[in-house]
Design a protein around this motif. Structure first.
Motif, PDB file in Angstrom:
ATOM      1  N   ALA A   1       0.914  -1.006  -0.007  1.00 26.02           N
ATOM      2  CA  ALA A   1       0.133   0.130   0.060  1.00 26.02           C
ATOM      3  C   ALA A   1       0.840   1.036  -0.084  1.00 26.02           C
ATOM      4  CB  ALA A   1      -0.854  -0.162   1.369  1.00 26.02           C
ATOM      5  N   ARG A   2       0.400   2.271  -0.755  1.00 27.93           N
ATOM      6  CA  ARG A   2       1.057   3.372  -0.897  1.00 27.93           C
ATOM      7  C   ARG A   2       0.851   4.288   0.449  1.00 27.93           C
ATOM      8  NH1 ARG A   2       1.756   7.299  -6.054  1.00 27.93           N
ATOM      9  NH2 ARG A   2       1.775   5.211  -6.872  1.00 27.93           N
ATOM     10  N   LYS A   3       1.759   4.981   1.049  1.00 26.30           N
ATOM     11  CA  LYS A   3       1.570   5.773   2.055  1.00 26.30           C
ATOM     12  C   LYS A   3       2.286   7.093   1.715  1.00 26.30           C
ATOM     13  CE  LYS A   3       2.323   6.414   7.065  1.00 26.30           C
ATOM     14  NZ  LYS A   3       2.951   5.943   8.430  1.00 26.30           N
ATOM     15  N   SER A   4       1.519   7.928   1.438  1.00 24.41           N
ATOM     16  CA  SER A   4       2.025   9.287   1.072  1.00 24.41           C
ATOM     17  C   SER A   4       2.184  10.459   2.183  1.00 24.41           C
ATOM     18  CB  SER A   4       1.392   9.823  -0.068  1.00 24.41           C
ATOM     19  OG  SER A   4       0.007  10.330  -0.148  1.00 24.41           O
ATOM     20  N   ALA A   5       3.350  11.209   2.272  1.00 24.65           N
ATOM     21  CA  ALA A   5       3.276  12.051   3.273  1.00 24.65           C
ATOM     22  C   ALA A   5       3.297  13.342   2.385  1.00 24.65           C
ATOM     23  CB  ALA A   5       4.502  11.983   3.987  1.00 24.65           C
ATOM     24  N   GLY A   6       2.609  13.559   1.700  1.00 19.64           N
ATOM     25  CA  GLY A   6       2.664  14.864   0.768  1.00 19.64           C
ATOM     26  C   GLY A   6       2.652  14.796  -0.745  1.00 19.64           C
ATOM     27  N   ALA A   7       3.799  14.955  -1.235  1.00 18.99           N
ATOM     28  CA  ALA A   7       4.040  14.985  -2.572  1.00 18.99           C
ATOM     29  C   ALA A   7       4.355  13.540  -2.915  1.00 18.99           C
ATOM     30  CB  ALA A   7       5.440  15.800  -2.757  1.00 18.99           C
ATOM     31  N   ALA A   8       4.146  13.186  -4.405  1.00 21.49           N
ATOM     32  CA  ALA A   8       4.281  12.040  -4.771  1.00 21.49           C
ATOM     33  C   ALA A   8       5.648  11.429  -4.666  1.00 21.49           C
ATOM     34  CB  ALA A   8       3.779  11.749  -6.127  1.00 21.49           C
ATOM     35  N   THR A   9       6.635  12.450  -4.641  1.00 19.74           N
ATOM     36  CA  THR A   9       8.087  11.837  -4.629  1.00 19.74           C
ATOM     37  C   THR A   9       8.481  11.209  -3.220  1.00 19.74           C
ATOM     38  OG1 THR A   9       8.694  14.066  -3.946  1.00 19.74           O
ATOM     39  CG2 THR A   9       8.914  13.389  -6.376  1.00 19.74           C
TER      40      THR A   9
ATOM     41  N   ALA B   1       6.189   9.572  -1.412  1.00 21.90           N
ATOM     42  CA  ALA B   1       5.451   8.416  -1.106  1.00 21.90           C
ATOM     43  C   ALA B   1       6.342   7.100  -0.793  1.00 21.90           C
ATOM     44  CB  ALA B   1       4.512   8.003  -2.330  1.00 21.90           C
ATOM     45  N   ALA B   2       5.792   6.196   0.251  1.00 22.06           N
ATOM     46  CA  ALA B   2       6.626   5.091   0.536  1.00 22.06           C
ATOM     47  C   ALA B   2       5.635   3.898   0.540  1.00 22.06           C
ATOM     48  CB  ALA B   2       7.191   5.277   1.864  1.00 22.06           C
ATOM     49  N   TRP B   3       6.123   2.796  -0.042  1.00 22.38           N
ATOM     50  CA  TRP B   3       5.146   1.618  -0.011  1.00 22.38           C
ATOM     51  C   TRP B   3       5.558   0.815   1.205  1.00 22.38           C
ATOM     52  CZ3 TRP B   3       1.828   0.887  -3.842  1.00 22.38           C
ATOM     53  CH2 TRP B   3       1.694   1.632  -4.859  1.00 22.38           C
TER      54      TRP B   3
END
Length: 56
Positions: A18-26, A28-30
């Motif tokens: 699952a993608r866990k994003s902290a704002g910008a798409a760059t 994002a952590a899986w």
């Protein structure tokens, strides 16, 4: 890539990510939601997550 879930193979198990994003798409952590040795079960869980995403 606009999907929030992906299915990958690690060794003999299938990992649902699952993608866990902290704002910008760059940024994002899986993260792994778990693994399964049976491909059919893993695909069913992955598809259920994709369908559930559309039901808001």
């Amino acid at each position: 890539m606009s999907d929030n879930f992906k299915l990958t193979r690690k060794g003999k198990t299938w990992q649902i990510m699952a993608r866990k994003s902290a704002g910008a798409a760059t940024e994002a952590a899986w993260i792994s939601l778990g693994g399964c040795s049976d491909q059919v079960v893993a695909v069913r869980v992955w598809l259920a997550l994709l369908v559930q995403k559309g039901r808001k």
